[in-house]
Design a protein around this motif. Structure first.
Motif, PDB file in Angstrom:
ATOM      1  N   THR A 183      13.206  22.280  37.515  1.00  0.00           N
ATOM      2  CA  THR A 183      12.582  23.581  37.285  1.00  0.00           C
ATOM      3  C   THR A 183      11.103  23.396  36.958  1.00  0.00           C
ATOM      4  O   THR A 183      10.690  22.372  36.414  1.00  0.00           O
ATOM      5  N   LYS A 184      10.328  24.396  37.289  1.00  0.00           N
ATOM      6  CA  LYS A 184       8.911  24.429  36.929  1.00  0.00           C
ATOM      7  C   LYS A 184       8.521  25.871  36.679  1.00  0.00           C
ATOM      8  O   LYS A 184       8.878  26.764  37.454  1.00  0.00           O
ATOM      9  N   ARG A 185       7.776  26.102  35.598  1.00  0.00           N
ATOM     10  CA  ARG A 185       7.380  27.467  35.237  1.00  0.00           C
ATOM     11  C   ARG A 185       5.935  27.462  34.762  1.00  0.00           C
ATOM     12  O   ARG A 185       5.552  26.628  33.949  1.00  0.00           O
ATOM     13  N   GLU A 186       5.126  28.374  35.293  1.00  0.00           N
ATOM     14  CA  GLU A 186       3.757  28.562  34.835  1.00  0.00           C
ATOM     15  C   GLU A 186       3.580  30.022  34.439  1.00  0.00           C
ATOM     16  O   GLU A 186       3.828  30.922  35.236  1.00  0.00           O
ATOM     17  N   SER A 204       0.499  28.797  29.855  1.00  0.00           N
ATOM     18  CA  SER A 204       1.442  27.727  29.523  1.00  0.00           C
ATOM     19  C   SER A 204       2.222  27.326  30.772  1.00  0.00           C
ATOM     20  O   SER A 204       2.319  28.082  31.739  1.00  0.00           O
ATOM     21  N   ASN A 205       2.781  26.130  30.713  1.00  0.00           N
ATOM     22  CA  ASN A 205       3.655  25.688  31.792  1.00  0.00           C
ATOM     23  C   ASN A 205       4.740  24.799  31.221  1.00  0.00           C
ATOM     24  O   ASN A 205       4.582  24.191  30.159  1.00  0.00           O
ATOM     25  N   ALA A 206       5.848  24.743  31.918  1.00  0.00           N
ATOM     26  CA  ALA A 206       6.988  23.939  31.478  1.00  0.00           C
ATOM     27  C   ALA A 206       7.675  23.346  32.695  1.00  0.00           C
ATOM     28  O   ALA A 206       7.795  24.001  33.742  1.00  0.00           O
ATOM     29  N   GLU A 207       8.122  22.113  32.554  1.00  0.00           N
ATOM     30  CA  GLU A 207       8.850  21.423  33.612  1.00  0.00           C
ATOM     31  C   GLU A 207      10.105  20.811  33.011  1.00  0.00           C
ATOM     32  O   GLU A 207      10.080  20.319  31.886  1.00  0.00           O
TER      33      GLU A 207
END
Length: 375
Positions: A183-186, A204-207
């Motif tokens: 998963t990847k979220r920005e 922000s971002n999350a992987e």
């Protein structure tokens, strides 16, 4: 039909209608249909849950209004009254608060929210209730693949997106399979720092990635090994501006937060002699580095030793380092085929190590004016 929903909130399979407490069970398929991308979206679907988002992996969760703090930065020594579990491995910090992992709600079997005290089965960190994330398990019969993606935007800010992918591969039909999830979220920002000139500082971002291996060497024995890792990054100091009417801050330095969470577990379920025996071994690590600017609190109001002036102090820098590692082992036993009288016995052990440090520096504080004679 809600009467036929099967859950495991009581550490064994039960119909939701048979559970004595109040439980909300939301399937992973339903979460994906609703476009849920993070914990904030998830807990909007569960009555009685308050989710204070705060900064990256710093959210505080309370159920039925039972909480000790609303902001994670105020928690140093203490325990959250809401238990958080991923694959039945506890990730609530039992003593020194480190972080609250924001699990991506993709390819989940379901999420269960238990409202009210759960101390009998979930221990001291469940005075208000407990939240259980359960991943979708590998399919032992069919290969499969799925992708989910989406775009977002924010007024006066930028563009964001999220993308998730799952692949299930059968290694040996009815005996072994493996499942991968990426998963990847920005998340776009909308606050600018007018001093440094940096735009959208609260973006922000999350992987994340996880792999689950399922084995069924015997008809009555199943083994599931899980590993997941997730990293979150966020700019800004908490992601908010000092005034709801302004979308900017004036800080001498740009703050940032880096958070990482890792979890590994091995669960074995064995049906033997009319009993269901479960062994669950878990290991977690947390790391959270936060560099923030406290100039708005300490400059120009910083005084020491009766009002000494520090004309060269124009900023206050806060550096926090937190990390923890935890090992858990749980063994429980219950009837394989519950009847009119049901019972459950078990034992649980947890060993956790914590580290947390904080330092605040004020460059130029050595050059003071109007020092008293005895200083």
């Amino acid at each position: 039909d809600i009467q036929r929903v099967e859950i495991t909130a009581g550490k064994r399979k039960q119909l939701q209608s048979e559970v004595a407490g109040t439980v909300t069970a939301i399937s992973g398929a339903r979460l994906e249909q609703l476009g849920t991308v993070d914990a904030e979206d998830l807990f909007k679907l569960s009555p009685g849950v308050q989710f204070n988002k705060d900064n990256a992996d710093g959210a505080m969760i309370s159920i039925r209004g039972i909480g000790t703090n609303t902001v994670s930065d105020n928690v140093i020594f203490g325990q959250s009254p809401t238990g958080l579990y991923i694959e039945d491995v506890p990730v609530t910090d039992p003593y020194v608060y480190i972080s609250t992992p924001d699990v991506v709600p993709f390819d989940l079997e379901r999420v269960e929210v238990l409202r009210g005290p759960q101390g009998a089965l979930y221990g001291s960190a469940s005075l208000g209730g407990a939240v259980r994330y359960l991943f979708a398990k590998p399919d032992l019969r069919l290969d499969s693949f799925s992708v989910l993606t989406g775009l977002s935007s924010v007024a006066h800010g930028g563009m964001g997106f999220h993308g998730e992918a799952m692949a299930n591969a059968v290694l040996s039909k009815d005996a072994a399979a493996i499942r991968f999830v990426l998963t990847k979220r920005e998340v776009p920002g909308y606050i600018d720092n007018v001093t440094t000139g940096k735009r959208e500082i609260n973006a922000s971002n999350a992987e994340s990635a996880r792999v689950i291996l399922a084995l069924k060497p015997l008809r009555d024995l199943s083994i599931t090994a899980t590993y997941m890792t997730q990293q979150s990054k966020q700019g800004g100091d908490g992601g908010v501006s000092p005034s709801p009417d302004e979308l900017s801050v004036a800080a001498p330095t740009d703050a940032h937060i880096l958070s990482r969470f890792d979890l590994g577990s091995v669960q074995a379920d064995w049906d033997v002699a009319g009993l269901k025996v479960t062994s669950l071994t878990g290991f977690t690590t947390k790391r959270r580095n936060q560099d923030s600017d406290l100039s708005y609190l300490l400059v120009p109001d910083f005084t020491l030793y009766g009002g000494i002036e520090y004309p060269d102090v124009d900023r206050a820098l806060n550096v926090e380092r937190r990390h923890a590692r935890s090992f858990t082992q749980e063994i429980r036993m219950a009837p394989a085929n519950p009847g009119a009288l049901n019972w459950l016995v078990g034992a649980f052990h947890q060993k956790t190590a914590f580290y947390r440090s904080q330092s605040i520096t004020l460059p130029g504080a050595n050059d003071a004016e109007n020092l008293p004679d005895d200083t």
